[in-house]
Write a protein that holds these residues in place. Structure first.
Motif, PDB file in Angstrom:
ATOM      1  N   MET A 196       3.607  -1.925 -66.856  1.00 39.39           N
ATOM      2  CA  MET A 196       2.301  -2.518 -66.512  1.00 39.39           C
ATOM      3  C   MET A 196       1.395  -1.446 -65.932  1.00 39.39           C
ATOM      4  N   ILE A 197       0.321  -1.148 -66.650  1.00 42.78           N
ATOM      5  CA  ILE A 197      -0.674  -0.218 -66.117  1.00 42.78           C
ATOM      6  C   ILE A 197      -1.765  -1.061 -65.472  1.00 42.78           C
ATOM      7  N   THR A 198      -2.122  -0.772 -64.258  1.00 44.50           N
ATOM      8  CA  THR A 198      -3.109  -1.629 -63.594  1.00 44.50           C
ATOM      9  C   THR A 198      -3.774  -0.916 -62.426  1.00 44.50           C
ATOM     10  N   HIS A 199      -4.933  -1.424 -62.033  1.00 46.45           N
ATOM     11  CA  HIS A 199      -5.513  -0.960 -60.775  1.00 46.45           C
ATOM     12  C   HIS A 199      -5.501  -2.116 -59.768  1.00 46.45           C
ATOM     13  N   GLN A 200      -4.776  -3.196 -60.114  1.00 43.95           N
ATOM     14  CA  GLN A 200      -4.752  -4.378 -59.248  1.00 43.95           C
ATOM     15  C   GLN A 200      -3.410  -4.501 -58.530  1.00 43.95           C
ATOM     16  N   MET A 201      -3.449  -4.366 -57.217  1.00 40.74           N
ATOM     17  CA  MET A 201      -2.213  -4.439 -56.439  1.00 40.74           C
ATOM     18  C   MET A 201      -1.557  -5.815 -56.568  1.00 40.74           C
ATOM     19  N   GLU A 202      -2.376  -6.882 -56.723  1.00 44.48           N
ATOM     20  CA  GLU A 202      -1.777  -8.212 -56.802  1.00 44.48           C
ATOM     21  C   GLU A 202      -0.941  -8.362 -58.074  1.00 44.48           C
ATOM     22  N   VAL A 203      -1.277  -7.582 -59.108  1.00 41.17           N
ATOM     23  CA  VAL A 203      -0.496  -7.627 -60.344  1.00 41.17           C
ATOM     24  C   VAL A 203       0.895  -7.040 -60.108  1.00 41.17           C
ATOM     25  N   VAL A 204       0.944  -5.865 -59.513  1.00 43.06           N
ATOM     26  CA  VAL A 204       2.262  -5.262 -59.295  1.00 43.06           C
ATOM     27  C   VAL A 204       3.056  -6.076 -58.264  1.00 43.06           C
ATOM     28  N   GLN A 205       2.343  -6.611 -57.298  1.00 37.15           N
ATOM     29  CA  GLN A 205       3.033  -7.411 -56.274  1.00 37.15           C
ATOM     30  C   GLN A 205       3.693  -8.623 -56.913  1.00 37.15           C
ATOM     31  N   LYS A 206       2.991  -9.227 -57.859  1.00 40.75           N
ATOM     32  CA  LYS A 206       3.489 -10.482 -58.422  1.00 40.75           C
ATOM     33  C   LYS A 206       4.681 -10.265 -59.355  1.00 40.75           C
ATOM     34  N   ILE A 207       4.637  -9.240 -60.205  1.00 39.50           N
ATOM     35  CA  ILE A 207       5.711  -9.205 -61.202  1.00 39.50           C
ATOM     36  C   ILE A 207       6.522  -7.918 -61.299  1.00 39.50           C
ATOM     37  N   CYS A 208       6.109  -6.861 -60.636  1.00 40.89           N
ATOM     38  CA  CYS A 208       6.848  -5.602 -60.877  1.00 40.89           C
ATOM     39  C   CYS A 208       8.072  -5.473 -59.972  1.00 40.89           C
ATOM     40  N   HIS A 209       9.104  -4.856 -60.516  1.00 41.37           N
ATOM     41  CA  HIS A 209      10.275  -4.533 -59.703  1.00 41.37           C
ATOM     42  C   HIS A 209      10.033  -3.227 -58.956  1.00 41.37           C
ATOM     43  N   ARG A 210       9.568  -2.230 -59.695  1.00 39.93           N
ATOM     44  CA  ARG A 210       9.276  -0.935 -59.069  1.00 39.93           C
ATOM     45  C   ARG A 210       7.907  -0.471 -59.545  1.00 39.93           C
ATOM     46  N   ILE A 211       7.309   0.434 -58.768  1.00 42.41           N
ATOM     47  CA  ILE A 211       6.009   0.958 -59.181  1.00 42.41           C
ATOM     48  C   ILE A 211       5.908   2.458 -58.942  1.00 42.41           C
ATOM     49  N   ALA A 212       4.979   3.052 -59.678  1.00 42.58           N
ATOM     50  CA  ALA A 212       4.577   4.424 -59.416  1.00 42.58           C
ATOM     51  C   ALA A 212       3.089   4.394 -59.114  1.00 42.58           C
ATOM     52  N   VAL A 213       2.687   5.126 -58.101  1.00 43.75           N
ATOM     53  CA  VAL A 213       1.268   5.206 -57.755  1.00 43.75           C
ATOM     54  C   VAL A 213       0.741   6.530 -58.282  1.00 43.75           C
ATOM     55  N   MET A 214      -0.343   6.462 -59.064  1.00 42.82           N
ATOM     56  CA  MET A 214      -0.914   7.690 -59.640  1.00 42.82           C
ATOM     57  C   MET A 214      -2.258   8.007 -59.009  1.00 42.82           C
ATOM     58  N   SER A 215      -2.472   9.300 -58.812  1.00 46.51           N
ATOM     59  CA  SER A 215      -3.773   9.766 -58.334  1.00 46.51           C
ATOM     60  C   SER A 215      -4.014  11.150 -58.909  1.00 46.51           C
ATOM     61  N   GLU A 216      -5.164  11.339 -59.520  1.00 46.46           N
ATOM     62  CA  GLU A 216      -5.551  12.631 -60.082  1.00 46.46           C
ATOM     63  C   GLU A 216      -4.450  13.234 -60.949  1.00 46.46           C
ATOM     64  N   GLY A 217      -3.884  12.402 -61.814  1.00 44.45           N
ATOM     65  CA  GLY A 217      -2.910  12.900 -62.780  1.00 44.45           C
ATOM     66  C   GLY A 217      -1.494  13.027 -62.262  1.00 44.45           C
ATOM     67  N   LYS A 218      -1.326  12.813 -60.960  1.00 43.98           N
ATOM     68  CA  LYS A 218       0.020  12.980 -60.390  1.00 43.98           C
ATOM     69  C   LYS A 218       0.589  11.643 -59.939  1.00 43.98           C
ATOM     70  N   VAL A 219       1.914  11.536 -60.037  1.00 44.60           N
ATOM     71  CA  VAL A 219       2.584  10.400 -59.411  1.00 44.60           C
ATOM     72  C   VAL A 219       2.791  10.773 -57.950  1.00 44.60           C
ATOM     73  N   VAL A 220       2.132  10.052 -57.055  1.00 42.13           N
ATOM     74  CA  VAL A 220       2.188  10.427 -55.638  1.00 42.13           C
ATOM     75  C   VAL A 220       3.233   9.625 -54.867  1.00 42.13           C
ATOM     76  N   GLU A 221       3.714   8.542 -55.467  1.00 43.44           N
ATOM     77  CA  GLU A 221       4.706   7.725 -54.775  1.00 43.44           C
ATOM     78  C   GLU A 221       5.390   6.810 -55.785  1.00 43.44           C
ATOM     79  N   THR A 222       6.696   6.633 -55.662  1.00 43.77           N
ATOM     80  CA  THR A 222       7.396   5.634 -56.485  1.00 43.77           C
ATOM     81  C   THR A 222       8.366   4.878 -55.594  1.00 43.77           C
ATOM     82  N   GLY A 223       8.675   3.654 -55.995  1.00 44.32           N
ATOM     83  CA  GLY A 223       9.660   2.908 -55.221  1.00 44.32           C
ATOM     84  C   GLY A 223       9.624   1.438 -55.557  1.00 44.32           C
TER      85      GLY A 223
END
Ligand code: ATP
Ligand code: MG
Length: 339
Positions: A196-223
């Motif tokens: 799921m690619i999204t800019h909506q936190m409620e989307v990842v909150q509702k259905i994702c098991h894990r996420i990666a946060v991207m900023s300026e081409g980099k993955v800055v956090e996963t978990g």
């Protein structure tokens, strides 16, 4: 399993080079709903297009189930892509085709015979809840219905992976909920891996098991979603979390609370997933002779857990009584902070 290793993508433009992906490393397990969240321009769409090789990375490797698909020839890649469905923000339906014919399209391209196509489309129409609308044209459908067609079409070739690029961004909140429920259902019923690619936190909150946060081409956090919500590290992640959870934790607000509740002590209680559905507060109150009032509360439910923060005011005791209360909450595995 999807493995991205040291993915770099540079776009050469007249205005200079754009580093859309910078050393991205990600592993997405089979059957997982994995979110990639980031603000506009973070490189999310580029990354998802590299997963199905619609975009070639400048360097790095893309492994699907252990095979580096960036080494595939055009024919093998076309075949591999049929195992990866994709849905889009603006649905990308063919306006001159009915619902039924839109869903049949990938099967036509794959050379599936007519009776099988019709049968498969019928099953998919049922799966996405569009019975009765088979012969409608996209212009006659609501946004949510159009996305249902998009999902059915993406599933036509029985993919093992579904790539969703801002699939709910053009939908209102209620319709978003319905589409997310459908995707969750599909993940559970068919065992499909969903990115799921999204800019909506409620989307990842509702259905994702894990996420990666991207900023300026980099993955800055996963978990795991829960961990990211509870302990965001990167400032971009904190912004996303703050946007959604309206946590009452900044100092100024704490000062305000202390003025409103000058007596006793103010406690910020953080409940973990395993304990948050137990009647802890009432138990602690029964075990002490103190009074407790709830100042504010915020419980968040993710796909596999719930956790939350409660701010309470405890009054009517001595310093020792308050310390006992804090200890009792701690005994129940609650994280306690005195405000
Ligand atoms: N084909 C292209 N040519 C040149 N630059 C591009 C191209 N595609 C993307 N970019 C640039 O790469 C960066 C990342 O773009 P990308 O579309 O991946 O971001 P995104 O996170 O999906 O953003 P959005 O949320 O707005 O969709 C941006 O700066 C964008 O302008
Ligand atoms: Mg994008």
């Amino acid at each position: 399993m999807i493995e991205l290793k040291h993915i770099q993508k540079v776009f050469h433009t007249p205005k200079g080079d754009i580093h859309a992906c910078q050393d991205v490393n990600l592993t997405i397990q089979n059957g997982e709903i994995f979110g990639v969240i980031g603000y506009s321009g973070a490189g999310k769409s580029t990354l998802v297009r590299i997963i199905n090789q619609l975009e070639k990375q400048t360097s790095g490797e893309v492994f699907i189930d252990g095979e580096d698909i960036s080494l595939y020839n055009a024919k093998d890649l076309r075949k591999k892509r049929t195992e990866m469905g994709m849905i889009f923000q603006h649905f990308n339906l063919l306006w001159s085709r009915t619902v039924q014919k839109n869903i049949e399209l990938p099967l036509e391209i794959a050379g599936v015979e007519k009776s099988k196509r019709v049968q498969k489309a019928k099953e998919l129409i049922e799966l996405v809840g569009l019975q009765g609308r088979e012969n409608a044209y996209p212009s006659e459908l609501s946004g949510g219905q159009k996305q249902r067609v998009g999902i059915a079409r993406a599933l036509a070739n029985d993919p093992s992976i579904l790539l969703c690029d801002e699939a709910t961004s053009a939908l209102d909140p209620d319709t978003t909920e319905q589409i997310l429920d459908l995707l969750k259902d599909i993940n559970q019923k068919l065992g499909i891996t969903i990115v799921m690619i999204t800019h909506q936190m409620e989307v990842v909150q509702k259905i994702c098991h894990r996420i990666a946060v991207m900023s300026e081409g980099k993955v800055v956090e996963t978990g795991r979603v829960k961990d990211i919500f509870e302990h965001p590290h990167h400032h971009i992640t904190k912004r996303f979390v703050r946007d959604i959870s309206s946590k009452i934790d900044d100092d100024k607000q704490n000062e305000n609370l202390k003025q409103i509740y000058p007596d006793g002590i103010l406690l910020r209680l953080t409940f973990d997933e395993d304990i948050s559905r137990q009647p802890i507060v009432s138990r602690v109150i029964k075990e002490t002779k103190l009074d407790l009032s709830i100042v504010s509360g915020n419980l968040t439910n993710t796909i596999d857990s719930s956790f939350g923060v409660l701010i309470v005011n405890v009054i009517g005791g001595t310093q020792q009584d308050y310390e006992d209360v804090i200890q009792k909450f701690k005994d129940y595995q609650v994280i306690v902070e005195v405000i």
